[in-house]
Design an enzyme around this catalytic site. Structure first.
Site, PDB file in Angstrom:
ATOM      1  N   ASP A 133       9.454  -6.382  -5.096  1.00  0.00           N
ATOM      2  CA  ASP A 133       8.371  -7.092  -4.542  1.00  0.00           C
ATOM      3  C   ASP A 133       8.189  -8.415  -4.697  1.00  0.00           C
ATOM      4  O   ASP A 133       7.604  -8.596  -5.771  1.00  0.00           O
ATOM      5  CB  ASP A 133       7.318  -6.402  -4.204  1.00  0.00           C
ATOM      6  N   VAL A 166      11.175   4.685   5.845  1.00  0.00           N
ATOM      7  CA  VAL A 166      10.016   5.084   6.542  1.00  0.00           C
ATOM      8  C   VAL A 166       9.330   3.798   7.031  1.00  0.00           C
ATOM      9  O   VAL A 166       8.261   3.829   7.458  1.00  0.00           O
ATOM     10  CB  VAL A 166       9.131   6.015   5.995  1.00  0.00           C
ATOM     11  N   GLY A 215       5.869   8.909  10.359  1.00  0.00           N
ATOM     12  CA  GLY A 215       5.258   8.402   9.237  1.00  0.00           C
ATOM     13  C   GLY A 215       3.765   8.567   9.345  1.00  0.00           C
ATOM     14  O   GLY A 215       3.226   9.021   8.282  1.00  0.00           O
ATOM     15  N   HIS A 228      10.091   9.136  13.913  1.00  0.00           N
ATOM     16  CA  HIS A 228       9.115   8.163  13.646  1.00  0.00           C
ATOM     17  C   HIS A 228       7.797   8.955  13.365  1.00  0.00           C
ATOM     18  O   HIS A 228       6.598   8.618  14.054  1.00  0.00           O
ATOM     19  CB  HIS A 228       8.823   6.838  14.671  1.00  0.00           C
ATOM     20  N   ARG A 230      10.568  -0.131   8.635  1.00  0.00           N
ATOM     21  CA  ARG A 230      10.956  -0.605   9.917  1.00  0.00           C
ATOM     22  C   ARG A 230      12.368  -0.416  10.403  1.00  0.00           C
ATOM     23  O   ARG A 230      13.288  -0.575   9.336  1.00  0.00           O
ATOM     24  CB  ARG A 230      10.655  -1.975   9.941  1.00  0.00           C
ATOM     25  N   LYS A 283       0.776  -1.261   0.134  1.00  0.00           N
ATOM     26  CA  LYS A 283       0.134  -0.025   0.029  1.00  0.00           C
ATOM     27  C   LYS A 283       0.704   1.273   0.043  1.00  0.00           C
ATOM     28  O   LYS A 283       0.785   2.133  -0.820  1.00  0.00           O
ATOM     29  CB  LYS A 283      -0.927  -0.035   1.147  1.00  0.00           C
ATOM     30  N   GLU A 342      14.217   2.665  19.576  1.00  0.00           N
ATOM     31  CA  GLU A 342      13.504   3.939  19.329  1.00  0.00           C
ATOM     32  C   GLU A 342      13.189   4.431  21.007  1.00  0.00           C
ATOM     33  O   GLU A 342      12.460   3.689  21.467  1.00  0.00           O
ATOM     34  CB  GLU A 342      12.299   3.915  18.614  1.00  0.00           C
TER      35      GLU A 342
END
Length: 612
Positions: free
Chosen positions: A239, A298, A350, A348, A300, A219, A329
């Protein structure tokens, strides 16, 4: 005269604990091949299963009514007002933030649902403290690393998440980092605020005509591609699961992993963190990249080896990096990566837009309310409990189905999008007496989970497959024999894809594997058109070679010299002196040197290493 028989008609109910009303999950319409009995043709008609009756279990809402009329929802982290309003219209809502683990365990036995973000850890101890009352956990966001799914399933607690509401926000943030990095916005801003005027130091690069590799075309990745096209960039993507036609509609070429990283000027990461992607971007990967590449992450933090990235930045292999996520984090204050002059960082962010936060709140509220009403949420990520007698009979076949899925997807060459999976069941049992939903779900799980962050089970398998454009086709071969044995074999075919191991292709060009249960254990019995017989445990090396004396000994000797323990070996051939496939089970992943020596062995035409 043969009668038309629906494969999925009169399915046995998938029972949940008596206290939880979980209807059966959504199911794709199955397609049926002609079935054979005594050489006669027996056709089967497609049918969809009827919804599972709710009367078999007590309604959660009814249970709540008995206790006081409305269920109670505990919200432990801030949720958007629109989501809270929805919850309050349906239930009593307790917003208690920054709870200690002890305080959470004390409260959870008093509520029917729990809504969390990433900061609350919902552990086995939390589920045990709930004493059976907790019915649903809602994770406001995508990742569910902080929820013990196994413990939730064991106690019959449904877990739902909100995977779609922050897609646009994450894609926009990726583009923001890409453009800010290319024009040194963060560095120039800091310099000017420090009283400097350094126009010549912060000369950037243009984006028009540059190649962007999108690593992970789900997505978020596809939305990034759309936006980058508008900036005049040439887009490629890797992918192993994305359909080629969907990529082409956006104007994106799907390529292999190595081609993507070696030709790109910019690389944007959008892949999930799984065992196969952990630290995927490491010293070896960076060495294959174009000198001066620029990287955006953006997704992991764990997909990048941060020490390796720092070395690549220092030696100029990577010109710049823009990072929103990190392994730890928040990262340490003295992190050399964060402090690096050529690295742009954000904490973080995003999904951190007003619209995304509201969207996530509404999405998770609707999922939690639906679950409390007894409806099955499309975003469910764990499975209801299955009757003990069904699990007992099908458990070895469940393991077999998942392992076949995991094996077959590893045989797909990079750039090939998997769109159709055909599962063929050979059984002497009447179609009405064998529910294949859990087997179909496990094949889907085996194919999707190794290359995705999705959690696949009988509840959400069909939904996850549909979302990824994957069509599951089921066929049945009806055999003579005892119906006491549920299945003789399961075959999995991937159609219209390229194989990295030509020996796995059947006579019609499908990647084909078949398995059987022998003495309670899953066995691989067919690869392409070659019969083999190996236990599906540990890891597997497949070699296609010319059938001649000494090859088995040479390969075994190589593994022995490398101190590799061989657990089993099997050879299948088409005819003496012709083609043969050797299947070798090994306990550990062999070193690259061992694989190279196997590939260099005379008469070995190809080989592949597979993790089971």
């Amino acid at each position: 005269m043969a009668l038309a028989t629906p494969l999925c008609n009169r399915l046995p109910a998938v029972a949940a604990p008596a206290r939880a009303p979980y209807p059966a999950g959504p199911s794709l319409t199955t397609h049926h091949a002609p079935s054979l009995r005594r050489g006669r043709l027996r056709s089967s008609l497609a049918a969809s299963p009827s919804p599972e009756p709710r009367s078999r279990s007590r309604s959660l809402t009814a249970a709540a009514s008995a206790a006081g009329g409305r269920p109670t929802v505990l919200v432990t982290e801030k949720l958007g007002p629109a989501g809270l309003d929805l919850l309050r219209a349906f239930a009593n809502v307790d917003c208690s933030y920054e709870l200690t683990a002890e305080e959470l365990r004390a409260k959870v036995s008093l509520v029917d649902a729990l809504v969390v973000r990433s900061g609350t850890r919902v552990t086995r101890e939390v589920f045990e403290a709930a004493r059976g009352r907790l019915r649903v956990v809602g994770r406001a966001g995508v990742g569910i690393d902080n929820v013990d799914l196994q413990a939730a399933t064991e106690v019959g607690c449904l877990v739902v998440n909100a995977p779609t509401a922050n897609t646009v926000a994450a894609a926009e943030h990726a583009i923001a980092l890409l453009t800010a990095m290319a024009r040194n916005v963060a560095q120039a801003d800091a310099s000017l605020k420090a009283g400097k005027w350094q126009r010549s130091k912060y000369v950037g690069v243009t984006l028009v005509g540059k190649t962007l590799a999108v690593m992970g075309f789900g997505k978020v990745g596809s939305e990034v591609a759309r936006r980058a096209k508008g900036l005049g960039m040439d887009i490629i993507a890797h992918d192993p699961y994305a359909p080629v036609d969907r990529a082409r509609t956006i104007g994106v070429d799907l390529v292999s992993f190595d081609e993507a990283i070696s030709t790109a000027d910019f690389i944007s990461l959008h892949m999930p963190l799984t065992p196969s992607t952990a630290k995927l971007f490491n010293d070896e990967t960076f060495a294959k990249m174009k000198k001066g590449v620029r990287i955006i992450n953006v997704a992991r933090g764990g997909v990048v080896d941060e020490e390796a990235l720092l070395r690549a930045l220092d030696d100029g292999t990577v010109a710049q990096a823009a990072l929103d996520v990190f392994i730890e984090e928040p990262p340490p204050r003295d992190s050399k990566l964060v402090q690096h002059e050529n690295v742009t960082v954000t904490p973080h962010l995003g999904a951190s837009t007003t619209e995304a936060q509201e969207g996530v709140a509404v999405e998770i509220a609707e999922a939690v309310i639906g679950a409390l009403r007894g409806d099955l949420a499309a975003t469910a990520v764990n499975a209801p409990m299955v009757p003990a007698e069904v699990l007992s009979e099908l458990s070895p076949y469940v393991v077999l189905a998942e392992k076949l899925g995991r094996l077959v997807v590893q045989l797909v060459a990079g750039g090939s999008g998997v769109k159709v999976v055909k599962v063929v069941y050979s059984s002497a049992r009447d179609p009405d007496d064998l529910d294949t939903r859990i087997l179909r779900a496990m094949v889907t799980k085996g194919i999707i989970e190794p290359i995705s962050s999705a959690f696949v089970n009988i509840v959400n398998a069909d939904y996850v497959a549909k979302q990824r454009g994957l069509r599951i086709v089921e066929e049945r071969i009806l055999l003579d024999g005892s119906p006491e044995i549920p299945l003789e074999s399961i075959q999995v075919h991937l159609t219209n894809v390229e194989s990295k191991f030509a020996g796995a292709l059947s006579d019609v060009g499908d990647i084909t594997v078949e398995g059987k249960v022998k003495d309670g254990s899953p066995h691989l019995t067919l690869v392409g058109s070659f019969n083999v017989d190996v236990s599906l445990e540990g890891n597997l090396i497949l070699c296609r070679q010319v059938d001649q004396p000494g090859i088995i000994g040479k390969v075994g000797s190589i593994l022995g010299k490398m101190n590799m323990n061989v657990s089993f070996m099997s050879v299948g051939r088409t005819a003496p002196g012709k083609q043969a496939i050797m299947a070798i089970g090994v306990d550990e992943a062999p070193e690259k040197e061992a694989l190279k020596l196997i590939g260099d062995t005379p008469a070995v035409e190809e080989f592949v290493f597979l993790k089971l």
